[in-house]
Write an enzyme that holds these catalytic residues in place. Structure first.
Site, PDB file in Angstrom:
ATOM      1  N   LYS A 156      -2.270  41.954 -57.076  1.00  0.00           N
ATOM      2  CA  LYS A 156      -2.576  43.347 -57.412  1.00  0.00           C
ATOM      3  C   LYS A 156      -3.936  43.769 -56.871  1.00  0.00           C
ATOM      4  CE  LYS A 156       1.205  44.544 -59.551  1.00  0.00           C
ATOM      5  NZ  LYS A 156       2.102  45.574 -58.972  1.00  0.00           N
ATOM      6  N   TYR A 170      -0.781  36.872 -59.952  1.00  0.00           N
ATOM      7  CA  TYR A 170      -0.542  38.303 -60.176  1.00  0.00           C
ATOM      8  C   TYR A 170      -1.814  39.113 -59.941  1.00  0.00           C
ATOM      9  CZ  TYR A 170       1.246  42.536 -62.454  1.00  0.00           C
ATOM     10  OH  TYR A 170       1.653  43.821 -62.726  1.00  0.00           O
TER      11      TYR A 170
END
Length: 258
Positions: A161, A157
């Site tokens: 991002k 993640y």
């Protein structure tokens, strides 16, 4: 900013709930016609009904952003129905599950999360950029995270991002000559269904109340934000007032980990 998006067509992915829903409602209240997409028809229909009830116009497009053809579907629907797309909000994201431990995790868990949070934003943007170029105007807003700027989540993640920031900046350079801006809007702890303090607490062996208190302590304002607090900034970036803002990473997060 009432009326600031009048005559514009906006596409918001992951708009059935949470931040995406709030941004879709905010853009509709500013006068935009909105295409909302997610995997869940019932949630989308509720958003469309809310927009229609306030006098706006919206369309629901069921799509799984992790599939390339489906990820492009809401932009295609906007162009097919209204002949243009002025605003694209790449909001869809989250974790695809699986073992994300960098020592023992499986590669597909990593790639699935990367695909959902980063690659899908490229697919959707690539579909929107040509019509935006042809009309000489466009706004792309990528929804990042506190994990876009620091180590704050799983390896997959956080990598996705962070990658979204790079995608934002490079697309901003490529798109600027065509009147298109690209920015990354980053929330912190926000009161959505993805922030499950019971689950977070269980994973750490603490109480849900303690998990929430620690999250609140991450922010200078000592609180969890509501999804609607992201909408005004998204509307501003989508409007003519945001014309001079591009390639930027902008946080609306209550002062997350300052």
């Amino acid at each position: 900013m009432s009326g600031s998006l009048a005559g514009r067509v906006a596409v918001v992915t992951g708009a059935g709930r949470g931040i995406g829903r709030a941004i879709a409602l905010g853009m509709a209240s500013a006068g935009a016609t909105v295409v909302v997409s997610s995997r869940t028809r019932e949630q989308l229909d509720q958003v469309v009904a809310a927009i229609a009830g306030a006098g706006g116009e919206a369309m629901a497009v069921v799509a799984d952003a992790a599939d390339e053809d489906q990820a492009r579907r809401p932009v295609r629907a906007a162009v097919s129905e209204w002949g243009r797309v002025d605003v694209l909000v790449n909001n869809v994201g989250g974790s695809t599950g699986g073992n994300h431990d960098p020592f023992s995790g499986d590669a597909e868990a990593f790639m699935g999360t990367l695909r959902l949070n980063l690659v899908s934003a490229f697919w959707t943007s690539q579909e929107a950029l040509p019509p935006m170029r042809d009309q000489g105007h466009g706004r792309i807003i990528n929804i990042g995270s506190g994990a876009s700027k620091r180590a704050a989540a799983s390896v997959a993640y956080t990598a996705a991002k962070h990658g979204l920031v790079g995608l934002t900046k490079q697309l901003a350079v490529a798109a600027a000559p065509h009147g298109i801006t690209v920015n990354c809007l980053c929330p912190g702890w926000t009161n959505t269904s993805l922030v499950d303090f019971e689950r977070l607490a269980a994973a750490r062996g603490i109480s849900a109340a303690q998990a929430r208190a620690e999250a609140e302590a991450d922010c200078a304002q000592r609180r969890i934000l509501e999804p609607g607090e992201l909408a005004p900034m998204a509307v501003m970036l989508a409007s003519e007032a945001g014309r001079g803002i591009t390639g930027q990473v902008i946080s609306v997060d209550g002062g997350y980990r300052l």
